[in-house]
Scaffold this motif. Structure first.
Motif, PDB file in Angstrom:
ATOM      1  N   VAL A  46       0.779  -1.092  -0.029  1.00 35.70           N
ATOM      2  CA  VAL A  46       0.060   0.053   0.221  1.00 35.70           C
ATOM      3  C   VAL A  46       0.842   1.456   0.057  1.00 35.70           C
ATOM      4  CG1 VAL A  46      -1.732   1.414   1.240  1.00 35.70           C
ATOM      5  CG2 VAL A  46      -1.733  -1.135   1.421  1.00 35.70           C
ATOM      6  N   LEU A  47       0.450   2.091  -0.809  1.00 38.64           N
ATOM      7  CA  LEU A  47       0.999   3.689  -0.968  1.00 38.64           C
ATOM      8  C   LEU A  47       0.291   4.577  -0.401  1.00 38.64           C
ATOM      9  CD1 LEU A  47       3.529   5.554  -1.939  1.00 38.64           C
ATOM     10  CD2 LEU A  47       2.567   5.547  -4.041  1.00 38.64           C
ATOM     11  N   ASP A  48       0.620   5.448   0.668  1.00 38.64           N
ATOM     12  CA  ASP A  48      -0.158   6.379   1.202  1.00 38.64           C
ATOM     13  C   ASP A  48       0.390   7.737   0.724  1.00 38.64           C
ATOM     14  OD1 ASP A  48      -1.808   7.948   2.730  1.00 38.64           O
ATOM     15  OD2 ASP A  48      -0.973   7.604   4.732  1.00 38.64           O
ATOM     16  N   LEU A  49      -0.285   8.512  -0.070  1.00 35.53           N
ATOM     17  CA  LEU A  49       0.103   9.776  -0.589  1.00 35.53           C
ATOM     18  C   LEU A  49      -0.105  10.746   0.236  1.00 35.53           C
ATOM     19  CD1 LEU A  49      -0.881   9.554  -4.281  1.00 35.53           C
ATOM     20  CD2 LEU A  49       1.178   8.776  -3.374  1.00 35.53           C
ATOM     21  N   GLY A  50       0.832  11.551   0.882  1.00 31.05           N
ATOM     22  CA  GLY A  50       0.963  12.535   1.770  1.00 31.05           C
ATOM     23  C   GLY A  50       0.389  12.129   3.140  1.00 31.05           C
ATOM     24  N   SER A  51       1.431  11.265   3.789  1.00 27.38           N
ATOM     25  CA  SER A  51       1.185  10.313   4.865  1.00 27.38           C
ATOM     26  C   SER A  51       1.133  11.187   5.993  1.00 27.38           C
ATOM     27  CB  SER A  51       2.048   9.169   4.808  1.00 27.38           C
ATOM     28  OG  SER A  51       3.440   9.373   4.629  1.00 27.38           O
ATOM     29  N   GLY A  52       1.566  12.174   6.172  1.00 29.10           N
ATOM     30  CA  GLY A  52       1.442  13.034   7.442  1.00 29.10           C
ATOM     31  C   GLY A  52       2.170  12.285   8.599  1.00 29.10           C
ATOM     32  N   VAL A  58       4.682   8.448   1.799  1.00 27.68           N
ATOM     33  CA  VAL A  58       5.229   9.706   1.151  1.00 27.68           C
ATOM     34  C   VAL A  58       4.522  11.050   1.580  1.00 27.68           C
ATOM     35  CG1 VAL A  58       6.134  10.554  -1.092  1.00 27.68           C
ATOM     36  CG2 VAL A  58       5.916   8.213  -0.715  1.00 27.68           C
ATOM     37  N   ASP A  59       5.669  11.678   1.925  1.00 23.84           N
ATOM     38  CA  ASP A  59       5.283  13.081   2.385  1.00 23.84           C
ATOM     39  C   ASP A  59       6.354  14.003   2.050  1.00 23.84           C
ATOM     40  OD1 ASP A  59       2.880  14.210   4.539  1.00 23.84           O
ATOM     41  OD2 ASP A  59       4.610  15.514   4.218  1.00 23.84           O
ATOM     42  N   MET A  60       6.013  15.412   1.824  1.00 23.75           N
ATOM     43  CA  MET A  60       7.002  16.405   1.286  1.00 23.75           C
ATOM     44  C   MET A  60       7.514  17.180   2.271  1.00 23.75           C
ATOM     45  SD  MET A  60       5.202  19.229  -0.918  1.00 23.75           S
ATOM     46  CE  MET A  60       4.113  20.479  -0.102  1.00 23.75           C
ATOM     47  N   THR A  61       7.142  16.973   3.804  1.00 26.74           N
ATOM     48  CA  THR A  61       7.242  17.845   4.551  1.00 26.74           C
ATOM     49  C   THR A  61       8.203  17.201   5.480  1.00 26.74           C
ATOM     50  OG1 THR A  61       4.880  18.910   4.631  1.00 26.74           O
ATOM     51  CG2 THR A  61       6.309  19.423   6.411  1.00 26.74           C
ATOM     52  N   PRO A  62       9.389  17.557   5.908  1.00 26.75           N
ATOM     53  CA  PRO A  62      10.309  16.856   6.752  1.00 26.75           C
ATOM     54  C   PRO A  62       9.912  16.577   8.132  1.00 26.75           C
ATOM     55  CG  PRO A  62      11.681  18.287   5.371  1.00 26.75           C
ATOM     56  CD  PRO A  62      10.043  18.392   4.976  1.00 26.75           C
ATOM     57  N   GLU A  85       7.668  14.316  -3.228  1.00 25.21           N
ATOM     58  CA  GLU A  85       6.514  14.988  -3.564  1.00 25.21           C
ATOM     59  C   GLU A  85       5.626  13.948  -4.376  1.00 25.21           C
ATOM     60  OE1 GLU A  85       7.859  18.255  -6.102  1.00 25.21           O
ATOM     61  OE2 GLU A  85       8.456  19.581  -4.434  1.00 25.21           O
ATOM     62  N   ILE A  86       4.414  14.328  -4.022  1.00 22.56           N
ATOM     63  CA  ILE A  86       3.427  13.100  -4.808  1.00 22.56           C
ATOM     64  C   ILE A  86       3.496  13.327  -6.390  1.00 22.56           C
ATOM     65  CG2 ILE A  86       2.078  12.904  -2.886  1.00 22.56           C
ATOM     66  CD1 ILE A  86      -0.091  14.593  -4.012  1.00 22.56           C
ATOM     67  N   GLU A  87       4.213  14.407  -6.838  1.00 22.70           N
ATOM     68  CA  GLU A  87       4.220  14.432  -8.184  1.00 22.70           C
ATOM     69  C   GLU A  87       5.370  14.029  -8.926  1.00 22.70           C
ATOM     70  OE1 GLU A  87       2.364  18.441  -6.773  1.00 22.70           O
ATOM     71  OE2 GLU A  87       3.918  17.123  -6.143  1.00 22.70           O
ATOM     72  N   HIS A  88       6.484  13.455  -7.860  1.00 22.26           N
ATOM     73  CA  HIS A  88       7.604  12.618  -8.388  1.00 22.26           C
ATOM     74  C   HIS A  88       7.789  11.606  -7.233  1.00 22.26           C
ATOM     75  CE1 HIS A  88       8.158  16.079 -11.259  1.00 22.26           C
ATOM     76  NE2 HIS A  88       7.863  16.866 -10.236  1.00 22.26           N
ATOM     77  N   LEU A  89       6.987  10.606  -7.324  1.00 26.12           N
ATOM     78  CA  LEU A  89       7.196   9.543  -6.023  1.00 26.12           C
ATOM     79  C   LEU A  89       8.266   8.733  -6.208  1.00 26.12           C
ATOM     80  CD1 LEU A  89       3.539   8.129  -6.756  1.00 26.12           C
ATOM     81  CD2 LEU A  89       4.352   9.425  -4.779  1.00 26.12           C
ATOM     82  N   PRO A  90       8.904   8.696  -4.839  1.00 22.62           N
ATOM     83  CA  PRO A  90      10.174   7.768  -4.577  1.00 22.62           C
ATOM     84  C   PRO A  90       9.959   6.462  -4.714  1.00 22.62           C
ATOM     85  CG  PRO A  90       9.561   8.927  -2.854  1.00 22.62           C
ATOM     86  CD  PRO A  90       8.656   9.578  -3.844  1.00 22.62           C
ATOM     87  N   VAL A  91       9.260   5.951  -5.634  1.00 23.28           N
ATOM     88  CA  VAL A  91       8.651   4.446  -5.809  1.00 23.28           C
ATOM     89  C   VAL A  91       8.849   4.035  -7.156  1.00 23.28           C
ATOM     90  CG1 VAL A  91       6.582   3.026  -5.248  1.00 23.28           C
ATOM     91  CG2 VAL A  91       6.860   5.287  -3.956  1.00 23.28           C
ATOM     92  N   PHE A 123      -1.608  11.876 -10.982  1.00 24.11           N
ATOM     93  CA  PHE A 123      -2.219  10.664 -11.346  1.00 24.11           C
ATOM     94  C   PHE A 123      -1.353   9.977 -12.387  1.00 24.11           C
ATOM     95  CE2 PHE A 123      -5.917  12.830  -9.554  1.00 24.11           C
ATOM     96  CZ  PHE A 123      -6.283  12.047  -8.580  1.00 24.11           C
ATOM     97  N   ARG A 124      -0.608  10.531 -13.310  1.00 21.70           N
ATOM     98  CA  ARG A 124       0.425   9.625 -13.845  1.00 21.70           C
ATOM     99  C   ARG A 124       1.154   9.030 -13.199  1.00 21.70           C
ATOM    100  NH1 ARG A 124       0.031  14.661 -17.440  1.00 21.70           N
ATOM    101  NH2 ARG A 124       1.832  15.462 -16.240  1.00 21.70           N
ATOM    102  N   GLU A 125       1.998   9.649 -12.046  1.00 21.20           N
ATOM    103  CA  GLU A 125       2.959   8.922 -10.987  1.00 21.20           C
ATOM    104  C   GLU A 125       2.066   7.764 -10.385  1.00 21.20           C
ATOM    105  OE1 GLU A 125       6.621   9.567  -9.861  1.00 21.20           O
ATOM    106  OE2 GLU A 125       6.202   9.304 -12.045  1.00 21.20           O
ATOM    107  N   ALA A 126       0.823   8.062  -9.933  1.00 24.38           N
ATOM    108  CA  ALA A 126       0.351   6.686  -9.273  1.00 24.38           C
ATOM    109  C   ALA A 126       0.044   5.719 -10.432  1.00 24.38           C
ATOM    110  CB  ALA A 126      -1.418   7.504  -8.897  1.00 24.38           C
ATOM    111  N   PHE A 127      -0.385   6.048 -11.514  1.00 27.19           N
ATOM    112  CA  PHE A 127      -0.441   4.973 -12.634  1.00 27.19           C
ATOM    113  C   PHE A 127       0.911   4.090 -12.902  1.00 27.19           C
ATOM    114  CE2 PHE A 127      -1.100   3.087 -16.827  1.00 27.19           C
ATOM    115  CZ  PHE A 127      -2.403   2.817 -16.775  1.00 27.19           C
ATOM    116  N   ARG A 128       1.828   4.868 -12.839  1.00 29.79           N
ATOM    117  CA  ARG A 128       3.105   4.209 -13.014  1.00 29.79           C
ATOM    118  C   ARG A 128       3.529   3.214 -11.706  1.00 29.79           C
ATOM    119  NH1 ARG A 128       8.098   5.221 -10.703  1.00 29.79           N
ATOM    120  NH2 ARG A 128       7.431   6.909  -9.731  1.00 29.79           N
TER     121      ARG A 128
END
Length: 276
Positions: free
Chosen positions: A88-94, A115-119, A143-149, A173-178
């Protein structure tokens, strides 16, 4: 949207959620202007917010203290139908709340990536994972636009009131599809616009960080998902959500413009015709 505007939005969102994480860690309250639902030092208030969003008391009690920060606009896990052994991948996992709940469903043989962009959020989530001994959960900065996955490595993507914050939803969503495997699925809670937002509201960076200004209509999101390659797209706005959205920015009437929705879609299997 200009590159400068996109950068301004990302910087505003990153700053706002860093403040949320730091306030939560310090036991302070930084208010609704800093996030979708604000953050409180009162666990009872956060619990009330989360139960309004569809979480059970058992959900709240099963995660480390501090993981539930009262953020979000729904419960993506409720529509995800997670199975043991899935990734499972959680986008913006807080702070890790949804990731930890997902971990309980996929079990020790499964895996959860947040994945979260806020340290500051990432540090909080990792600390919570250590407290809860979640060996199958990891949190990555990105960033969810450039997933480290890696490509085709995920069974299910969940997200809770985060994609609206992105200035480039098509890229999300392109990244999610990838990263999804063929047959993989999206199970997302987010806000959608019920009508066109006033220009002043669209330009307000504070309202963007509050999960308002970046909302797209269901029709716009459907087109974006289809263009990314997704099939079986289902977006269901929840009119009753206006009751809690009213509390996000009191007195602003944001509930007249946005509401929570569930967003589901599937990456087709090889050779599958979209919509079949």
């Amino acid at each position: 949207m200009s590159e400068q505007r996109s950068d301004d939005i990302r910087n505003a969102v990153r700053s706002s959620y860093a403040a949320v994480a730091e306030a939560s860690e310090a036991g302070d309250c930084c208010g609704v202007e800093s996030s979708c639902c604000g953050v409180s030092d009162d666990a009872a208030i956060n619990a009330l917010i989360s139960t309004r969003l569809g979480y059970s008391q058992a959900d709240l009690e099963s995660v480390p203290e501090g993981a539930d920060m009262g953020l979000g606009c729904g419960n993506p896990r409720a529509i995800a139908s997670l199975q043991p052994g899935e990734t499972v991948l959680d986008l913006g996992s807080g702070g890790g709340f949804d990731a930890f709940l997902a971990a309980a469903e996929v079990g020790a043989s499964g895996r959860v990536i947040g994945v979260d962009m806020t340290p500051e959020m990432l540090a909080k989530a990792r600390a919570n994972a250590r407290k809860g001994n979640y060996s199958q959960v990891e949190f990555r900065l990105g960033e969810i636009e450039h997933l480290p996955v890696s490509d085709g490595s995920v069974d299910v993507i969940i997200s809770n009131c985060v994609i609206n914050l992105s200035p480039d939803k098509a890229q999300v969503f392109r990244e999610a599809f990838r990263v999804l495997r063929p047959g993989g699925r999206l199970a997302i809670s987010d806000v959608v616009a019920g009508t066109e937002l006033p220009e002043a509201m669209q330009q307000d960076l504070q309202l963007h960080s509050a999960c308002v200004s970046g909302a797209s209509t269901a029709a716009e999101l459907t087109a974006i998902l289809a263009a990314a390659g997704f099939a079986d797209i289902r977006i269901e706005p929840k009119d009753a959500s206006r009751e809690f959205i009213r509390d996000w920015v009191p007195g602003s009437r944001v509930e007249d413009y946005v509401l929570s929705a569930t967003i589901e879609a599937v990456k087709p299997q090889a050779g599958q015709v979209k919509g079949s």
